[in-house]
Write a protein that holds these residues in place. Structure first.
Motif, PDB file in Angstrom:
ATOM      1  N   VAL A 227       0.859  -1.192   0.000  1.00  0.00           N
ATOM      2  CA  VAL A 227       0.000   0.000   0.000  1.00  0.00           C
ATOM      3  C   VAL A 227       0.889   1.233   0.000  1.00  0.00           C
ATOM      4  CG1 VAL A 227      -1.803   1.279   1.206  1.00  0.00           C
ATOM      5  CG2 VAL A 227      -1.792  -1.225   1.304  1.00  0.00           C
ATOM      6  N   ALA A 228       0.674   2.114  -0.966  1.00  0.00           N
ATOM      7  CA  ALA A 228       1.463   3.350  -1.037  1.00  0.00           C
ATOM      8  C   ALA A 228       0.574   4.562  -1.285  1.00  0.00           C
ATOM      9  CB  ALA A 228       2.527   3.242  -2.130  1.00  0.00           C
ATOM     10  N   SER A 229      -0.240   4.504  -2.323  1.00  0.00           N
ATOM     11  CA  SER A 229      -1.000   5.690  -2.744  1.00  0.00           C
ATOM     12  C   SER A 229      -1.926   6.208  -1.653  1.00  0.00           C
ATOM     13  CB  SER A 229      -1.812   5.372  -4.005  1.00  0.00           C
ATOM     14  OG  SER A 229      -0.965   5.056  -5.090  1.00  0.00           O
ATOM     15  N   ASP A 230      -2.551   5.312  -0.899  1.00  0.00           N
ATOM     16  CA  ASP A 230      -3.463   5.738   0.169  1.00  0.00           C
ATOM     17  C   ASP A 230      -2.763   6.627   1.190  1.00  0.00           C
ATOM     18  OD1 ASP A 230      -5.761   4.554  -0.735  1.00  0.00           O
ATOM     19  OD2 ASP A 230      -5.600   2.767   0.499  1.00  0.00           O
ATOM     20  N   LEU A 231      -1.534   6.249   1.544  1.00  0.00           N
ATOM     21  CA  LEU A 231      -0.797   6.996   2.554  1.00  0.00           C
ATOM     22  C   LEU A 231      -0.399   8.369   2.034  1.00  0.00           C
ATOM     23  CD1 LEU A 231      -0.552   3.949   3.379  1.00  0.00           C
ATOM     24  CD2 LEU A 231       1.650   4.544   4.378  1.00  0.00           C
ATOM     25  N   ARG A 232       0.086   8.381   0.813  1.00  0.00           N
ATOM     26  CA  ARG A 232       0.530   9.652   0.227  1.00  0.00           C
ATOM     27  C   ARG A 232      -0.642  10.610   0.070  1.00  0.00           C
ATOM     28  NH1 ARG A 232       4.007   6.312  -4.231  1.00  0.00           N
ATOM     29  NH2 ARG A 232       5.629   5.595  -2.785  1.00  0.00           N
ATOM     30  N   ASN A 233      -1.770  10.065  -0.349  1.00  0.00           N
ATOM     31  CA  ASN A 233      -2.949  10.899  -0.502  1.00  0.00           C
ATOM     32  C   ASN A 233      -3.396  11.477   0.831  1.00  0.00           C
ATOM     33  OD1 ASN A 233      -6.262  10.816  -0.547  1.00  0.00           O
ATOM     34  ND2 ASN A 233      -5.360  11.722  -2.371  1.00  0.00           N
ATOM     35  N   ALA A 234      -3.301  10.676   1.900  1.00  0.00           N
ATOM     36  CA  ALA A 234      -3.700  11.158   3.228  1.00  0.00           C
ATOM     37  C   ALA A 234      -2.847  12.346   3.649  1.00  0.00           C
ATOM     38  CB  ALA A 234      -3.586  10.036   4.253  1.00  0.00           C
ATOM     39  N   MET A 235      -1.563  12.276   3.370  1.00  0.00           N
ATOM     40  CA  MET A 235      -0.685  13.377   3.768  1.00  0.00           C
ATOM     41  C   MET A 235      -0.932  14.614   2.911  1.00  0.00           C
ATOM     42  SD  MET A 235       3.397  13.519   4.316  1.00  0.00           S
ATOM     43  CE  MET A 235       4.153  15.084   4.779  1.00  0.00           C
ATOM     44  N   ILE A 236      -0.995  14.428   1.610  1.00  0.00           N
ATOM     45  CA  ILE A 236      -1.211  15.566   0.719  1.00  0.00           C
ATOM     46  C   ILE A 236      -2.559  16.214   0.990  1.00  0.00           C
ATOM     47  CG2 ILE A 236      -1.562  16.198  -1.716  1.00  0.00           C
ATOM     48  CD1 ILE A 236       0.522  13.978  -2.374  1.00  0.00           C
ATOM     49  N   THR A 238      -4.193  16.262   3.826  1.00  0.00           N
ATOM     50  CA  THR A 238      -4.133  16.989   5.092  1.00  0.00           C
ATOM     51  C   THR A 238      -3.535  18.372   4.910  1.00  0.00           C
ATOM     52  OG1 THR A 238      -3.930  14.927   6.344  1.00  0.00           O
ATOM     53  CG2 THR A 238      -3.235  16.949   7.444  1.00  0.00           C
ATOM     54  N   PHE A 239      -2.447  18.459   4.186  1.00  0.00           N
ATOM     55  CA  PHE A 239      -1.815  19.755   3.962  1.00  0.00           C
ATOM     56  C   PHE A 239      -2.680  20.643   3.062  1.00  0.00           C
ATOM     57  CE2 PHE A 239       1.774  17.820   5.921  1.00  0.00           C
ATOM     58  CZ  PHE A 239       2.588  18.856   6.344  1.00  0.00           C
ATOM     59  N   GLY A 240      -3.307  20.016   2.049  1.00  0.00           N
ATOM     60  CA  GLY A 240      -4.166  20.800   1.160  1.00  0.00           C
ATOM     61  C   GLY A 240      -5.372  21.373   1.888  1.00  0.00           C
ATOM     62  N   GLU A 241      -5.984  20.569   2.737  1.00  0.00           N
ATOM     63  CA  GLU A 241      -7.146  21.050   3.488  1.00  0.00           C
ATOM     64  C   GLU A 241      -6.750  22.146   4.467  1.00  0.00           C
ATOM     65  OE1 GLU A 241      -8.658  17.486   5.186  1.00  0.00           O
ATOM     66  OE2 GLU A 241      -9.741  16.863   3.372  1.00  0.00           O
ATOM     67  N   ALA A 242      -5.558  22.031   5.042  1.00  0.00           N
ATOM     68  CA  ALA A 242      -5.089  23.071   5.964  1.00  0.00           C
ATOM     69  C   ALA A 242      -4.891  24.396   5.234  1.00  0.00           C
ATOM     70  CB  ALA A 242      -3.781  22.635   6.630  1.00  0.00           C
ATOM     71  N   TYR A 243      -4.381  24.334   4.033  1.00  0.00           N
ATOM     72  CA  TYR A 243      -4.172  25.560   3.268  1.00  0.00           C
ATOM     73  C   TYR A 243      -5.498  26.185   2.846  1.00  0.00           C
ATOM     74  CZ  TYR A 243      -2.733  28.799  -0.350  1.00  0.00           C
ATOM     75  OH  TYR A 243      -2.558  29.924  -1.106  1.00  0.00           O
ATOM     76  N   ILE A 244      -6.428  25.326   2.398  1.00  0.00           N
ATOM     77  CA  ILE A 244      -7.742  25.845   1.999  1.00  0.00           C
ATOM     78  C   ILE A 244      -8.445  26.510   3.181  1.00  0.00           C
ATOM     79  CG2 ILE A 244     -10.047  25.149   1.239  1.00  0.00           C
ATOM     80  CD1 ILE A 244      -8.655  23.015  -0.498  1.00  0.00           C
ATOM     81  N   ALA A 245      -8.345  25.878   4.346  1.00  0.00           N
ATOM     82  CA  ALA A 245      -8.989  26.436   5.534  1.00  0.00           C
ATOM     83  C   ALA A 245      -8.353  27.749   5.961  1.00  0.00           C
ATOM     84  CB  ALA A 245      -8.927  25.427   6.682  1.00  0.00           C
ATOM     85  N   ASN A 246      -7.045  27.862   5.743  1.00  0.00           N
ATOM     86  CA  ASN A 246      -6.337  29.082   6.148  1.00  0.00           C
ATOM     87  C   ASN A 246      -5.086  29.262   5.287  1.00  0.00           C
ATOM     88  OD1 ASN A 246      -5.159  31.260   7.390  1.00  0.00           O
ATOM     89  ND2 ASN A 246      -4.540  30.147   9.242  1.00  0.00           N
ATOM     90  N   PRO A 247      -5.197  30.039   4.221  1.00  0.00           N
ATOM     91  CA  PRO A 247      -4.036  30.258   3.343  1.00  0.00           C
ATOM     92  C   PRO A 247      -2.852  30.890   4.061  1.00  0.00           C
ATOM     93  CG  PRO A 247      -6.054  30.963   2.269  1.00  0.00           C
ATOM     94  CD  PRO A 247      -6.404  30.694   3.698  1.00  0.00           C
ATOM     95  N   ASP A 248      -3.078  31.459   5.242  1.00  0.00           N
ATOM     96  CA  ASP A 248      -1.993  32.076   6.005  1.00  0.00           C
ATOM     97  C   ASP A 248      -1.440  31.147   7.083  1.00  0.00           C
ATOM     98  OD1 ASP A 248      -2.178  34.531   4.607  1.00  0.00           O
ATOM     99  OD2 ASP A 248      -3.924  35.083   5.825  1.00  0.00           O
ATOM    100  N   GLU A 249      -1.831  29.885   7.043  1.00  0.00           N
ATOM    101  CA  GLU A 249      -1.346  28.915   8.039  1.00  0.00           C
ATOM    102  C   GLU A 249       0.186  28.850   8.014  1.00  0.00           C
ATOM    103  OE1 GLU A 249      -0.995  26.999  10.856  1.00  0.00           O
ATOM    104  OE2 GLU A 249      -3.000  26.229  10.335  1.00  0.00           O
ATOM    105  N   VAL A 250       0.805  28.931   9.205  1.00  0.00           N
ATOM    106  CA  VAL A 250       2.262  28.854   9.290  1.00  0.00           C
ATOM    107  C   VAL A 250       2.732  27.809  10.290  1.00  0.00           C
ATOM    108  CG1 VAL A 250       2.637  31.247   8.564  1.00  0.00           C
ATOM    109  CG2 VAL A 250       2.307  30.728  10.998  1.00  0.00           C
ATOM    110  N   SER A 251       1.798  27.112  10.952  1.00  0.00           N
ATOM    111  CA  SER A 251       2.192  26.111  11.942  1.00  0.00           C
ATOM    112  C   SER A 251       2.438  24.777  11.256  1.00  0.00           C
ATOM    113  CB  SER A 251       1.120  25.955  13.021  1.00  0.00           C
ATOM    114  OG  SER A 251       1.512  24.962  13.948  1.00  0.00           O
ATOM    115  N   LEU A 252       3.638  24.607  10.767  1.00  0.00           N
ATOM    116  CA  LEU A 252       3.987  23.375  10.060  1.00  0.00           C
ATOM    117  C   LEU A 252       3.875  22.166  10.982  1.00  0.00           C
ATOM    118  CD1 LEU A 252       5.033  22.044   7.481  1.00  0.00           C
ATOM    119  CD2 LEU A 252       7.354  22.539   8.255  1.00  0.00           C
TER     120      LEU A 252
END
Length: 279
Positions: A227-236, A238-252
Motif C-alpha cells: 500500500v502506497a497511494s493511500d498513505l501519500r494521498n492522506a498526507m497531501i 491533510t496539507f491541502g485542506e489546511a491551506y484551503i482552511a487558512n491560506p496564512d497557516e504557518v504552523s507546520l
C-alpha cells in the motif's frame, strides 16, 4: 525493537495466519503514522521504500529514520526495498542495512528475469528475505509503470521460484499499482498460482482493491500486500485542506501532526481489512 529480517515477518504471519501490510514511506510523517498504526494493531509489518522514493534522502536516511522510530515498538517490522529494478538498487539498499529486498525484473523476458533475480538472491545471502516478481503488474507508481501488464502464468511459477530461490513471489492477478477503481483480484488464477508456488505470495496495488477482496487473501497464501497511494494521498490531503482552511497557516508542526494521525488511521484500517480477525 530493532529491525528484523523479512524472514521473521513472513514466518510469524504464516504461523498466525496473518497478512502483513507493506507500507511505503518517504518522510518522517509517513513513518511516524505507519508505526503508530502498527503499535495499535500488533501485526508484523513491512515498511518499505522504492528507489523512486529515495531520490530526495537516500536509503541511509530512510533506514535511520525507520530504525529510530521502531526502537520503542514491540512489533516485528522489516525494512523492505520495494521495486528494486536494478542490481545496483539492491546493492544500495543492502549497504543501507535494509532487511528485506524486492528485485523486480518482471518487465524483461522470462530468462532474463530469472537470471537477474537469481543474482539478487546471491547478493542478499541467506539472512535477507528476497521477493521477486513473475508477470508484470499494471498501473503506475511515482509516475513509473510497465509498458504493458501480463498476468502471472501458473505453469511458470514452480520453475521460477526454484531457479531464483526467492522467499516471496509478487504476482499479477488483476491487481494494479496506484488508484485503480476497476481493479479486481482474479481469485481463480490466484488459487492456481498458490497451488503451484512453494513460497508465500505478494499482492501489489493494495490502494485500489475493494475491501471485500482483502479479507480473502489469507486463504490464498498471500503474506504481504503493498500500500502506497493511500498513505501519500492522506498526507497531501491533510496539507491541502489546511491551506484551503487558512491560506496564512504557518504552523507546520500542527499540520504535520495532523498528517501523522491521518496516515496512522489509513494504515490501521488497511491492516484490519487484511486481517478481519484483528477486529
Amino acid at each position: 525493537m530493532p529491525l528484523v529480517s523479512g524472514h521473521e515477518v513472513i514466518a510469524e504471519c504464516t504461523f498466525r495466519h496473518l497478512v502483513a501490510g507493506a507500507f511505503n514511506t518517504t518522510n518522517i510523517e509517513t513513518t511516524m503514522g505507519i508505526v503508530r498504526a502498527i503499535e495499535r494493531v500488533g501485526v508484523p509489518t513491512f515498511i518499505q521504500c522504492a528507489p523512486t522514493n529515495a531520490v530526495l534522502s537516500g536509503f541511509e536516511y530512510i533506514h535511520d529514520m525507520v530504525s529510530r522510530r521502531l526502537a520503542s515498538c514491540d512489533v516485528p517490522v522489516a525494512l523492505h526495498l520495494d521495486h528494486g529494478k536494478t542490481l545496483q538498487a539492491v546493492e544500495d539498499a543492502l549497504a543501507a542495512r535494509f532487511t528485506s529486498i524486492m528485485i523486480d525484473a518482471s518487465e524483461h523476458p522470462y530468462t532474463e528475469n530469472v537470471e537477474t533475480s537469481a543474482r539478487a538472491r546471491v547478493m542478499c545471502g541467506p539472512d535477507i528475505a528476497l521477493e521477486a516478481e513473475l508477470g508484470s503488474i499494471g498501473g503506475k507508481e511515482d509516475e513509473v509503470g510497465p509498458d504493458h501488464a501480463d498476468s502471472t502464468d501458473p505453469a511458470q511459477v514452480s520453475e521460477f521460484v526454484d531457479a531464483v530461490g526467492c522467499d516471496m513471489l509478487a504476482v499479477s492477478v488483476g491487481n494494479v499499482h496506484g488508484y485503480a477503481p476497476d481493479a479486481r483480484i482474479d481469485f481463480e488464477l490466484l488459487g492456481e498460482i498458490q497451488a503451484a508456488s512453494p513460497v508465500p505470495l505478494v499482492i501489489h496495488g493494495g490502494s485500489g482493491l475493494p475491501e471485500e477482496q482483502f479479507a480473502r487473501l489469507h486463504e490464498f497464501g498471500v503474506v504481504k500486500v503493498n500500500v502506497a497511494s493511500d498513505l501519500r494521498n492522506a498526507m497531501i490531503r491533510t496539507f491541502g485542506e489546511a491551506y484551503i482552511a487558512n491560506p496564512d497557516e504557518v504552523s507546520l508542526i500542527r499540520v504535520s501532526k495532523n498528517a501523522v494521525s491521518a496516515i496512522a488511521d489509513v494504515v490501521e484500517r488497511r491492516i484490519r481489512m487484511f486481517n478481519p480477525s484483528t477486529g
